[in-house]
Design a protein around this motif. Structure first.
Motif, short mmCIF file in Angstrom:
data_model
loop_
_atom_site.label_atom_id
_atom_site.label_comp_id
_atom_site.label_asym_id
_atom_site.label_seq_id
_atom_site.Cartn_x
_atom_site.Cartn_y
_atom_site.Cartn_z
N SER A 1 0.83 -1.21 0.00
CA SER A 1 0.00 0.00 0.00
C SER A 1 0.86 1.26 0.00
CB SER A 1 -0.96 0.00 1.20
OG SER A 1 -0.26 -0.07 2.42
N SER A 2 2.00 1.23 0.68
CA SER A 2 2.90 2.37 0.68
C SER A 2 3.47 2.61 -0.72
CB SER A 2 4.04 2.15 1.67
OG SER A 2 5.03 3.15 1.56
N MET A 3 3.87 1.52 -1.40
CA MET A 3 4.37 1.65 -2.77
C MET A 3 3.27 2.11 -3.71
SD MET A 3 7.08 -1.47 -3.30
CE MET A 3 6.44 -2.74 -2.22
N SER A 4 2.03 1.68 -3.44
CA SER A 4 0.89 2.10 -4.25
C SER A 4 0.73 3.62 -4.19
CB SER A 4 -0.38 1.41 -3.76
OG SER A 4 -1.51 1.87 -4.45
N LYS A 5 0.81 4.18 -2.99
CA LYS A 5 0.72 5.64 -2.84
C LYS A 5 1.86 6.34 -3.56
CE LYS A 5 -1.56 5.51 1.69
NZ LYS A 5 -1.40 5.77 3.14
N LEU A 6 3.06 5.80 -3.42
CA LEU A 6 4.24 6.40 -4.04
C LEU A 6 4.09 6.48 -5.55
CD1 LEU A 6 7.15 7.40 -3.31
CD2 LEU A 6 7.91 5.08 -3.83
N MET B 1 -3.63 -7.70 -2.11
CA MET B 1 -4.09 -6.88 -3.22
C MET B 1 -4.57 -5.56 -2.64
SD MET B 1 -7.11 -7.45 -6.09
CE MET B 1 -6.25 -8.77 -6.94
N VAL B 2 -4.14 -4.46 -3.24
CA VAL B 2 -4.55 -3.14 -2.77
C VAL B 2 -5.35 -2.44 -3.86
CG1 VAL B 2 -2.63 -2.89 -1.15
CG2 VAL B 2 -2.38 -2.03 -3.48
N VAL B 3 -6.40 -1.76 -3.46
CA VAL B 3 -7.20 -0.92 -4.35
C VAL B 3 -7.40 0.40 -3.61
CG1 VAL B 3 -9.41 -0.61 -5.52
CG2 VAL B 3 -8.37 -2.89 -5.42
N GLY B 4 -7.08 1.51 -4.28
CA GLY B 4 -7.17 2.79 -3.58
C GLY B 4 -6.22 2.85 -2.39
N LYS C 1 -5.42 0.62 -0.29
CA LYS C 1 -5.83 -0.15 0.89
C LYS C 1 -5.97 -1.62 0.52
CE LYS C 1 -8.32 3.61 3.20
NZ LYS C 1 -9.63 4.04 3.76
N ALA C 2 -5.60 -2.49 1.47
CA ALA C 2 -5.72 -3.92 1.25
C ALA C 2 -7.18 -4.31 1.15
CB ALA C 2 -5.05 -4.68 2.38
N VAL C 3 -7.52 -5.11 0.12
CA VAL C 3 -8.90 -5.56 -0.05
C VAL C 3 -9.05 -7.05 0.26
CG1 VAL C 3 -9.53 -3.75 -1.69
CG2 VAL C 3 -8.55 -5.91 -2.54
N ASN C 4 -7.94 -7.71 0.59
CA ASN C 4 -7.99 -9.10 1.04
C ASN C 4 -7.57 -9.15 2.51
OD1 ASN C 4 -5.22 -8.51 0.48
ND2 ASN C 4 -4.79 -10.70 0.51
N ARG C 5 -7.39 -10.34 3.04
CA ARG C 5 -6.98 -10.50 4.44
C ARG C 5 -5.58 -11.11 4.48
NH1 ARG C 5 -6.25 -14.43 8.00
NH2 ARG C 5 -6.71 -14.11 10.21
N ASP D 1 -0.80 -12.58 7.98
CA ASP D 1 -0.09 -12.12 9.18
C ASP D 1 -0.98 -11.27 10.07
OD1 ASP D 1 2.15 -13.40 8.27
OD2 ASP D 1 3.29 -11.59 7.82
N GLY D 2 -2.19 -10.94 9.59
CA GLY D 2 -3.08 -10.05 10.34
C GLY D 2 -2.95 -8.60 9.94
N ALA D 3 -1.86 -8.28 9.26
CA ALA D 3 -1.63 -6.93 8.73
C ALA D 3 -0.70 -7.07 7.54
CB ALA D 3 -1.02 -6.02 9.79
N GLU D 4 -0.57 -6.02 6.75
CA GLU D 4 0.31 -6.07 5.59
C GLU D 4 1.74 -6.33 6.01
OE1 GLU D 4 0.36 -3.56 1.94
OE2 GLU D 4 -1.13 -2.44 3.07
N ARG D 5 2.40 -7.21 5.31
CA ARG D 5 3.83 -7.46 5.50
C ARG D 5 4.62 -6.50 4.63
NH1 ARG D 5 5.97 -13.44 4.28
NH2 ARG D 5 4.93 -13.85 6.28
N THR D 6 5.76 -6.06 5.09
CA THR D 6 6.66 -5.29 4.23
C THR D 6 7.32 -6.26 3.25
OG1 THR D 6 8.42 -5.47 5.88
CG2 THR D 6 7.08 -3.45 5.88
N VAL D 7 7.43 -5.84 1.98
CA VAL D 7 7.93 -6.71 0.92
C VAL D 7 8.99 -5.98 0.10
CG1 VAL D 7 5.80 -8.04 0.82
CG2 VAL D 7 6.05 -6.00 -0.62
N GLY D 8 9.55 -6.70 -0.87
CA GLY D 8 10.62 -6.12 -1.68
C GLY D 8 10.16 -5.28 -2.84
N ASP D 9 9.10 -5.71 -3.52
CA ASP D 9 8.61 -4.96 -4.68
C ASP D 9 7.13 -5.23 -4.88
OD1 ASP D 9 8.81 -7.56 -5.58
OD2 ASP D 9 10.01 -7.10 -7.37
N GLY D 10 6.55 -4.51 -5.82
CA GLY D 10 5.12 -4.66 -6.10
C GLY D 10 4.83 -4.37 -7.56
N LEU D 11 3.64 -4.81 -8.00
CA LEU D 11 3.18 -4.60 -9.37
C LEU D 11 1.93 -3.72 -9.31
CD1 LEU D 11 2.96 -5.25 -12.42
CD2 LEU D 11 1.74 -7.34 -11.77
#
Length: 399
Positions: free
Chosen positions: A107-112, A373-376, A378-382, A385-395
């Motif tokens: 979601s952070s990368m999505s905003k960026l 999966m993020v839309v707007g 924000k995560a739209v799935n569950r 881990d109970g919250a978004e994990r930090t990851v290396g990259d995104g599409l």
């Protein structure tokens, strides 16, 4: 194992399980020893049995039958996003966030990136120093810049001209050429260097290089070596750094003093043997396993390093990307590790899912707690881990 369990006073059962055949690996018969069967609400009793087994020196764990890959009726909770190429006028892109070295949430990368939607990307290196774990395991090209080398032959998503997507296998060739004409291979990009290695750090690295006793050549935007230094420094904007250990440190001392240094980077499509043009609208992301090729299920588990029961047969949260016959993009996540709500998917199940969704080509991305999966933004799935994990990259899909 069954005999050891029986000697400890328990009644075992032996279950034969079959690791499914992949396109590049045969089916494998394996066996599992099980003790007892409880409802999910009785997990405490299962945990107590595991504790007693461990006290007897027997390795054991509590397991949920829905995760084991045997036939099931679910349930499944998934999100699917499909892009119609005839109507869509935006673009696709990959992102490593603010830097290669550090992990970020999708979601952070999505905003960026000002994205409409997106999913987490490929696997990242959890077996390196914590400050470097954002480094993708496999190829990463962002805006035409190669930020991580390919694992040769591993499946990848390639985006050109903004919204032309395809899936293929890639290799990268990176060569350092000094002004005296001497050439040598650069083994890695934006990752920790191994013994006797030359590694390139780009300005997108975003961390300090390792103080491992090596030597570094700092190269400006004009390709001139502005200084040699001991390893362990920042990569300033407008510069890149060649980091050498062992004999490669000696090579830098001999060929990178007060001279020019060109670093030639190539990304090769292994299906066509042609170079992928590295333009500002070129992006690439490494996947975990090929799932669908030319409209048929084709799981390349061995080539992609995942020919195991855990990765192929057991159910986990999954993230997938596919390309339809018309060139449309298909993104999907399947939640898991949530008994009674969603059991996740095996690799065979996710391959059949992507084919059913119309993917002519498809690959598996990072899963487990990374799946989101993020839309707007924000995560739209569950996320499991109970919250978004930090990851290396995104599409991401951008307007």
């Amino acid at each position: 194992m069954a005999e050891a369990v029986e000697a400890a006073g328990f009644t075992p059962s032996i279950l034969k399980i079959v690791q499914p055949a992949a396109a590049d690996a045969p089916a494998v018969e394996r066996y599992m020893v099980r003790i007892g069967l409880w409802s999910f609400g009785q997990r405490a009793k299962a945990d107590k049995t595991v504790k007693e087994l461990k006290e007897q020196g027997i390795r054991a764990k509590t397991d949920y039958l829905g995760d084991d890959g045997a036939e099931t009726t679910g349930p499944w909770d998934m999100r699917v996003l499909m892009v119609d190429p005839r109507r869509f006028r935006g673009s696709y892109r990959t992102s490593v966030g603010k830097s290669v070295a550090k992990r970020e949430t999708t979601s952070s990368m999505s905003k960026l990136n000002g994205a409409i939607a997106g999913v987490n990307g490929g696997f990242f290196n959890i077996h390196t120093a914590k400050a470097l774990q954002g480094d993708p395991v496999g190829v990463s090209v962002v805006g035409g810049r190669l930020l991580s080398e390919a694992v040769p032959g591993r499946s990848a998503l390639v985006i050109t001209e903004g919204r032309r997507a395809r899936i293929t296998e890639l290799e990268t060739v990176v060569t350092a050429v000094s002004s005296d004409g001497t050439k040598t291979q650069v083994k890695g990009i934006n990752r920790a260097a191994g013994p006797e290695e030359l590694v390139l750090y780009t300005e997108e690295f975003g961390g300090k290089t390792a103080a491992d006793g090596g030597i570094e050549a700092v190269i400006d935007s004009q390709g001139m070596v502005v200084k040699l230094r001991q390893a362990g420094g920042i990569v300033a904007r407008g510069t890149s750094v060649l980091h050498g250990t062992g004999l490669m440190a000696v090579w830098l001392q001999e060929h990178a003093v007060g001279t020019g240094m060109k670093v030639d980077t190539k990304v090769i499509d292994m299906r066509t043997r042609r170079a992928v043009p590295l333009t500002p609208t070129t992006y690439a992301m490494g996947g975990g396993v090929g799932l669908v090729r030319n409209g048929r299920v084709r799981i390349t588990a061995a080539a992609d390093g995942h020919a195991s029961v855990n990765m192929m047969l057991r159910r986990h949260p999954r993230t997938m990307v596919g390309v339809s016959k018309s060139g449309g993009l298909i993104l999907a996540t399947v939640d898991g590790r949530n008994p009674g709500v969603s059991v996740g998917a095996s690799m065979v199940e996710e391959a059949h899912l992507m084919r059913w969704l119309g993917a002519k080509q498809a690959i598996n991305l990072d899963g487990g707690g990374s799946s989101v999966m993020v839309v707007g933004h924000k995560a739209v799935n569950r996320p499991s881990d109970g919250a978004e994990r930090t990851v290396g990259d995104g599409l991401f899909i951008t307007p």
